[in-house]
Each structure stands twice: as structure tokens, then as C-alpha cells.
Design a protein around this motif. Structure first.
Motif, PDB file in Angstrom:
ATOM      1  N   ILE B  39     -64.410 -68.718 -43.944  1.00 55.79           N
ATOM      2  CA  ILE B  39     -62.947 -69.084 -43.636  1.00 55.79           C
ATOM      3  C   ILE B  39     -61.554 -68.928 -44.108  1.00 55.79           C
ATOM      4  CG2 ILE B  39     -61.557 -71.662 -43.922  1.00 55.79           C
ATOM      5  CD1 ILE B  39     -64.506 -73.071 -43.762  1.00 55.79           C
ATOM      6  N   ALA B  40     -61.910 -68.391 -44.784  1.00 58.35           N
ATOM      7  CA  ALA B  40     -60.430 -67.472 -44.839  1.00 58.35           C
ATOM      8  C   ALA B  40     -60.372 -65.856 -44.532  1.00 58.35           C
ATOM      9  CB  ALA B  40     -60.982 -66.754 -46.973  1.00 58.35           C
ATOM     10  N   VAL B  41     -61.516 -65.578 -43.879  1.00 58.62           N
ATOM     11  CA  VAL B  41     -61.527 -64.511 -43.149  1.00 58.62           C
ATOM     12  C   VAL B  41     -60.810 -65.321 -41.656  1.00 58.62           C
ATOM     13  CG1 VAL B  41     -63.186 -63.102 -41.679  1.00 58.62           C
ATOM     14  CG2 VAL B  41     -63.242 -63.044 -44.242  1.00 58.62           C
ATOM     15  N   VAL B  42     -61.204 -65.927 -41.074  1.00 54.79           N
ATOM     16  CA  VAL B  42     -61.257 -67.374 -39.974  1.00 54.79           C
ATOM     17  C   VAL B  42     -59.580 -67.406 -40.367  1.00 54.79           C
ATOM     18  CG1 VAL B  42     -61.210 -69.463 -38.561  1.00 54.79           C
ATOM     19  CG2 VAL B  42     -62.709 -68.236 -39.859  1.00 54.79           C
ATOM     20  N   PHE B  43     -59.047 -67.460 -41.579  1.00 54.35           N
ATOM     21  CA  PHE B  43     -57.660 -68.357 -41.903  1.00 54.35           C
ATOM     22  C   PHE B  43     -56.910 -66.515 -41.599  1.00 54.35           C
ATOM     23  CE2 PHE B  43     -58.158 -71.796 -45.041  1.00 54.35           C
ATOM     24  CZ  PHE B  43     -58.249 -72.639 -43.662  1.00 54.35           C
ATOM     25  N   SER B  44     -56.903 -65.543 -42.206  1.00 52.61           N
ATOM     26  CA  SER B  44     -56.256 -64.315 -42.214  1.00 52.61           C
ATOM     27  C   SER B  44     -56.542 -63.758 -40.106  1.00 52.61           C
ATOM     28  CB  SER B  44     -57.630 -63.578 -43.016  1.00 52.61           C
ATOM     29  OG  SER B  44     -56.967 -61.978 -42.742  1.00 52.61           O
ATOM     30  N   LEU B  45     -57.901 -64.659 -39.635  1.00 49.09           N
ATOM     31  CA  LEU B  45     -57.937 -63.614 -38.276  1.00 49.09           C
ATOM     32  C   LEU B  45     -56.806 -64.312 -37.431  1.00 49.09           C
ATOM     33  CD1 LEU B  45     -61.001 -63.011 -37.252  1.00 49.09           C
ATOM     34  CD2 LEU B  45     -59.528 -61.329 -37.822  1.00 49.09           C
ATOM     35  N   LEU B  46     -55.968 -65.896 -38.034  1.00 51.65           N
ATOM     36  CA  LEU B  46     -55.645 -66.733 -37.484  1.00 51.65           C
ATOM     37  C   LEU B  46     -53.999 -66.023 -37.421  1.00 51.65           C
ATOM     38  CD1 LEU B  46     -57.275 -69.877 -37.684  1.00 51.65           C
ATOM     39  CD2 LEU B  46     -56.533 -69.013 -35.727  1.00 51.65           C
ATOM     40  N   GLY B  47     -53.571 -65.552 -38.270  1.00 51.11           N
ATOM     41  CA  GLY B  47     -52.364 -65.223 -38.659  1.00 51.11           C
ATOM     42  C   GLY B  47     -51.431 -65.622 -40.477  1.00 51.11           C
ATOM     43  N   ALA B  48     -52.524 -66.148 -40.736  1.00 53.93           N
ATOM     44  CA  ALA B  48     -52.109 -66.873 -41.843  1.00 53.93           C
ATOM     45  C   ALA B  48     -52.787 -66.102 -43.245  1.00 53.93           C
ATOM     46  CB  ALA B  48     -52.598 -68.385 -42.352  1.00 53.93           C
ATOM     47  N   PRO B  49     -52.517 -64.440 -43.675  1.00 56.14           N
ATOM     48  CA  PRO B  49     -53.063 -64.174 -44.839  1.00 56.14           C
ATOM     49  C   PRO B  49     -52.785 -64.833 -46.494  1.00 56.14           C
ATOM     50  CG  PRO B  49     -50.824 -62.789 -43.930  1.00 56.14           C
ATOM     51  CD  PRO B  49     -51.366 -63.453 -43.318  1.00 56.14           C
ATOM     52  N   PHE B  50     -51.776 -65.154 -46.181  1.00 53.04           N
ATOM     53  CA  PHE B  50     -51.171 -66.354 -47.593  1.00 53.04           C
ATOM     54  C   PHE B  50     -52.084 -67.134 -47.816  1.00 53.04           C
ATOM     55  CE2 PHE B  50     -48.431 -69.588 -49.881  1.00 53.04           C
ATOM     56  CZ  PHE B  50     -48.401 -68.691 -50.897  1.00 53.04           C
ATOM     57  N   ILE B  51     -52.333 -67.671 -46.694  1.00 51.39           N
ATOM     58  CA  ILE B  51     -53.557 -68.816 -47.353  1.00 51.39           C
ATOM     59  C   ILE B  51     -54.857 -68.244 -47.569  1.00 51.39           C
ATOM     60  CG2 ILE B  51     -54.391 -71.432 -45.792  1.00 51.39           C
ATOM     61  CD1 ILE B  51     -51.695 -71.860 -46.815  1.00 51.39           C
ATOM     62  N   ALA B  52     -55.386 -67.510 -47.105  1.00 49.41           N
ATOM     63  CA  ALA B  52     -56.174 -66.960 -46.744  1.00 49.41           C
ATOM     64  C   ALA B  52     -56.260 -66.603 -48.555  1.00 49.41           C
ATOM     65  CB  ALA B  52     -56.596 -65.796 -45.995  1.00 49.41           C
ATOM     66  N   ALA B  53     -55.667 -65.793 -48.769  1.00 55.88           N
ATOM     67  CA  ALA B  53     -56.002 -65.398 -50.862  1.00 55.88           C
ATOM     68  C   ALA B  53     -55.804 -66.514 -51.113  1.00 55.88           C
ATOM     69  CB  ALA B  53     -55.143 -64.585 -51.354  1.00 55.88           C
ATOM     70  N   LEU B  54     -55.280 -67.817 -51.063  1.00 56.49           N
ATOM     71  CA  LEU B  54     -55.276 -69.360 -51.811  1.00 56.49           C
ATOM     72  C   LEU B  54     -56.551 -69.747 -51.110  1.00 56.49           C
ATOM     73  CD1 LEU B  54     -52.031 -70.735 -51.007  1.00 56.49           C
ATOM     74  CD2 LEU B  54     -52.638 -69.744 -53.105  1.00 56.49           C
ATOM     75  N   GLU B  55     -56.919 -70.083 -49.923  1.00 57.50           N
ATOM     76  CA  GLU B  55     -58.457 -70.048 -49.579  1.00 57.50           C
ATOM     77  C   GLU B  55     -59.507 -69.619 -50.987  1.00 57.50           C
ATOM     78  OE1 GLU B  55     -59.427 -72.686 -47.694  1.00 57.50           O
ATOM     79  OE2 GLU B  55     -61.963 -71.930 -47.536  1.00 57.50           O
ATOM     80  N   ILE B  56     -59.205 -68.263 -51.445  1.00 62.68           N
ATOM     81  CA  ILE B  56     -60.799 -67.913 -52.249  1.00 62.68           C
ATOM     82  C   ILE B  56     -59.525 -68.085 -53.583  1.00 62.68           C
ATOM     83  CG2 ILE B  56     -61.400 -65.260 -53.167  1.00 62.68           C
ATOM     84  CD1 ILE B  56     -61.616 -65.254 -50.282  1.00 62.68           C
ATOM     85  N   ILE B  57     -58.698 -68.291 -53.960  1.00 62.56           N
ATOM     86  CA  ILE B  57     -58.792 -68.344 -54.965  1.00 62.56           C
ATOM     87  C   ILE B  57     -58.527 -69.722 -55.665  1.00 62.56           C
ATOM     88  CG2 ILE B  57     -56.478 -68.238 -57.157  1.00 62.56           C
ATOM     89  CD1 ILE B  57     -55.264 -65.793 -55.102  1.00 62.56           C
ATOM     90  N   THR B  58     -58.103 -70.329 -55.124  1.00 65.70           N
ATOM     91  CA  THR B  58     -58.144 -71.625 -55.243  1.00 65.70           C
ATOM     92  C   THR B  58     -59.661 -72.448 -55.065  1.00 65.70           C
ATOM     93  OG1 THR B  58     -55.560 -72.204 -55.074  1.00 65.70           O
ATOM     94  CG2 THR B  58     -56.920 -74.354 -55.298  1.00 65.70           C
ATOM     95  N   TYR B  59     -59.703 -72.647 -53.763  1.00 62.35           N
ATOM     96  CA  TYR B  59     -61.064 -73.091 -53.183  1.00 62.35           C
ATOM     97  C   TYR B  59     -62.080 -72.550 -53.801  1.00 62.35           C
ATOM     98  CZ  TYR B  59     -59.434 -76.471 -49.821  1.00 62.35           C
ATOM     99  OH  TYR B  59     -59.329 -77.893 -49.565  1.00 62.35           O
ATOM    100  N   ALA B  60     -62.731 -71.349 -53.407  1.00 64.55           N
ATOM    101  CA  ALA B  60     -63.614 -70.164 -54.068  1.00 64.55           C
ATOM    102  C   ALA B  60     -63.846 -70.581 -55.315  1.00 64.55           C
ATOM    103  CB  ALA B  60     -63.815 -69.538 -53.093  1.00 64.55           C
ATOM    104  N   GLY B  61     -62.498 -69.904 -55.574  1.00 64.99           N
ATOM    105  CA  GLY B  61     -62.605 -70.350 -57.397  1.00 64.99           C
ATOM    106  C   GLY B  61     -62.416 -70.829 -58.307  1.00 64.99           C
ATOM    107  N   ALA B  62     -61.407 -71.930 -58.069  1.00 67.54           N
ATOM    108  CA  ALA B  62     -60.905 -72.453 -59.401  1.00 67.54           C
ATOM    109  C   ALA B  62     -61.363 -74.072 -58.926  1.00 67.54           C
ATOM    110  CB  ALA B  62     -59.340 -73.096 -59.224  1.00 67.54           C
ATOM    111  N   ILE B  63     -62.015 -74.473 -57.692  1.00 59.83           N
ATOM    112  CA  ILE B  63     -63.236 -75.933 -57.417  1.00 59.83           C
ATOM    113  C   ILE B  63     -64.211 -75.750 -57.636  1.00 59.83           C
ATOM    114  CG2 ILE B  63     -62.881 -77.338 -55.598  1.00 59.83           C
ATOM    115  CD1 ILE B  63     -60.096 -77.663 -54.599  1.00 59.83           C
ATOM    116  N   MET B  64     -64.502 -74.302 -57.367  1.00 58.83           N
ATOM    117  CA  MET B  64     -65.903 -74.211 -57.112  1.00 58.83           C
ATOM    118  C   MET B  64     -66.385 -74.043 -58.669  1.00 58.83           C
ATOM    119  SD  MET B  64     -67.597 -74.651 -54.555  1.00 58.83           S
ATOM    120  CE  MET B  64     -66.252 -76.417 -54.154  1.00 58.83           C
ATOM    121  N   VAL B  65     -65.728 -73.384 -59.199  1.00 61.44           N
ATOM    122  CA  VAL B  65     -65.245 -73.064 -61.039  1.00 61.44           C
ATOM    123  C   VAL B  65     -65.514 -74.847 -61.645  1.00 61.44           C
ATOM    124  CG1 VAL B  65     -64.816 -72.871 -63.042  1.00 61.44           C
ATOM    125  CG2 VAL B  65     -65.394 -71.027 -61.237  1.00 61.44           C
TER     126      VAL B  65
END
Lengths: 102, 179
Positions: B39-65
Motif C-alpha cells: 500500500i505504501a507503493v500505491v501511495f507513492s504512485l498516487l503522489g504522496a511520498p511523505f505518506i508512503a514513508a509514514l506508512e512504512i515507519i508507523t504502520y509496518a513498523g510501530a503498530i505491527m511491532v
């Protein structure tokens, strides 16, 4: 850059939301229910991002940040309740959650 | 670009379905991390690189941990998978799958074709998002801060060690003149 896949993004969000909904309805394990809620929240955020991209406004991304904070708060409280239930009732069954007070 | 989008979308949907249907909780968490990355790839394609990075850091990183910590604290043994299999027969999926499919069909039906597809796909820079969030949405940021504080207090209240009633009874029975 070709045309933006705006409608495709909306359909992807709808599919993810439906998957999460089916998970919430079908699972009995509270941990899996929380995971499914995460999928649904993420799908809602995807709609905001697609809308913000379609109208080229930063507001969609701002809304996603708020959803992120809500998801973090929700999962914190949810996992605290889950650990409490595991401590009290020794089960993760959602059907046993009505005895959380004891 | 479109092909990239379709591939990322297929990965996201497939791993989400896998995550929801797994019997092993740990496998579900790992599948969901892959889903969030797609989904971060999709965000990046939709023109939201900042949100793509946050998706990785917060969702895939923090919340899953956070979920991983919960799994560690739960002491799920090998019997957990067996119990999960007992809880989730295939018949339990019929009604939820129908409900999800009906919702999905309704959503696709109300989706009208976009008649004015404007020039989009251009990235919205993080600086614009920052300006919007700290100028126009300042009240929202403060409300989010309150929400996170409430979550912190609630989690620390719920997570404190509970004294079980049996210990209380033993203490009262052992010492008749309790303070």
C-alpha cells in the motif's frame, strides 16, 4: 506520467475494506479482529490519499495523518484490553469478553 | 505506472486476505507487514511520498511491532494454532464473506466514472502537507495530542498489575485483624 488510477485506487480501497470487514465478522481471536480493523482503517486512509491526489490538495494527506494517530491510539487501548482479558480469563475468545470486569 | 499500480494492488489484496485467514497469529502479522508495504507503493504512485514513508515507519513498523509485543506477552504455545483451527471452521466464513461481497458490489455500483480527469499524478510535496497541517489544521493537531494522551493514560491504567481476588481472600483469612 499517464492518467492517475483514481478509480482503481478507490476500488482497491473498497476491496481492502471488504476483506477487513469479513475478518472482523468471522474471527473469534481478538488479536485477529484488531488486525482486521487495522486493514479497514488503512483502506479508509487510502481513499483520502486518492482524493487528495485527484484534486491535488494536501488535505487528504493531513486526514491520513489524523487517521494514523487514531489507529495508533485504538490499537494501544485494544491491546491493553486484550492483555487484561488474557490475564483475567486466560483466553483470547471474543465471546468471553463480557466477563472482563471480574 | 499503471502496471506497477496493478501489481502493488494485487499484492496488497492477496496478503490482506492471507493475513485475515491465517491460523498462526505471527504469520498473519508478517503478511500484514507485506500488505502495508504494497500500500505504501500505491501511495507513492498516487503522489504522496511523505505518506508512503509514514506508512512504512508507523504502520509496518510501530503498530505491527506493538502487535508482536502483544504476541510475546501472551505466551501462545503450540496449542494456540490448534485452538484457532477449532474456532475457525470454513463454514464460519460464509456469512461474513457474503456481507463483504455485498458491500463491495454496492461500492462499485455507486462509483461513477470521473468526467473531468484533470492533470493529476503530480506529487504533493511534504512542505505543502506541513503548511496545511500546522496552519489550517492546528486545532486538529492539538485534538490528536489530547487523544494520544488519553490513549497513554488508558493503556497505563488497563495495563497495571491486577490483584486477583483469591490473594485478597487469603490475606483476610490469614490475618483476622487486618489494617
Amino acid at each position: 506520467m499517464t492518467a492517475l488510477p483514481f478509480e482503481q485506487a478507490l476500488i482497491l480501497a473498497a476491496i481492502l475494506f471488504a476483506v477487513g470487514l469479513a475478518g472482523v465478522l468471522a474471527r473469534r481471536n481478538l488479536l485477529l479482529i484488531l488486525l482486521s480493523i487495522e486493514i479497514m482503517l488503512n483502506a479508509a486512509g487510502l481513499v483520502f490519499i486518492a482524493g487528495g491526489s485527484r484534486f491535488h490538495q494536501p488535505d487528504g494527506q493531513v486526514m491520513f495523518l489524523f487517521i494514523l494517530a487514531v489507529a495508533a491510539a485504538e490499537v494501544t487501548i485494544g491491546l491493553a484490553l486484550l492483555l487484561r482479558q488474557d490475564h483475567c480469563a486466560r483466553t483470547l475468545d471474543a465471546d468471553a469478553a463480557d466477563k472482563l470486569r471480574d | 505506472m499503471n502496471l506497477l499500480f496493478l501489481f502493488a494492488a494485487a499484492v496488497a489484496v492477496g496478503t490482506s486476505i492471507a493475513a485475515v485467514t491465517r491460523n498462526n497469529v505471527l504469520h498473519a502479522i508478517l503478511f500484514l507487514i507485506v500488505s502495508f508495504a504494497a500500500i505504501a507503493v500505491v501511495f507513492s504512485l498516487l503522489g504522496a511520498p511523505f505518506i508512503a514513508a509514514l506508512e512504512i515507519i508507523t504502520y509496518a513498523g510501530a503498530i505491527m511491532v506493538l502487535f508482536l509485543f502483544a504476541v510475546m506477552l501472551l505466551n501462545l504455545g503450540g496449542s494456540a494454532i490448534e485452538r484457532e483451527r477449532r474456532w475457525q471452521p470454513v463454514t464460519a466464513w460464509i456469512a461474513p464473506a457474503i456481507a463483504g461481497a455485498v458491500l463491495l458490489a454496492e461500492f462499485v455500483l455507486i462509483l461513477r466514472p470521473d468526467r473531468h480527469p484533470e492533470a493529476t499524478g503530480a506529487a504533493i510535496a511534504p512542505i505543502e502537507v506541513g503548511r496545511a497541517i500546522f496552519i489550517r489544521y492546528t486545532v486538529g493537531v492539538e485534538l490528536v495530542a489530547m487523544l494520544l494522551l488519553a490513549a497513554l493514560l488508558g493503556a497505563s491504567r488497563l495495563g497495571r498489575r491486577v490483584r486477583t481476588t483469591t490473594i485478597n481472600h487469603q490475606g483476610a483469612g490469614h490475618d483476622g485483624t487486618s489494617l
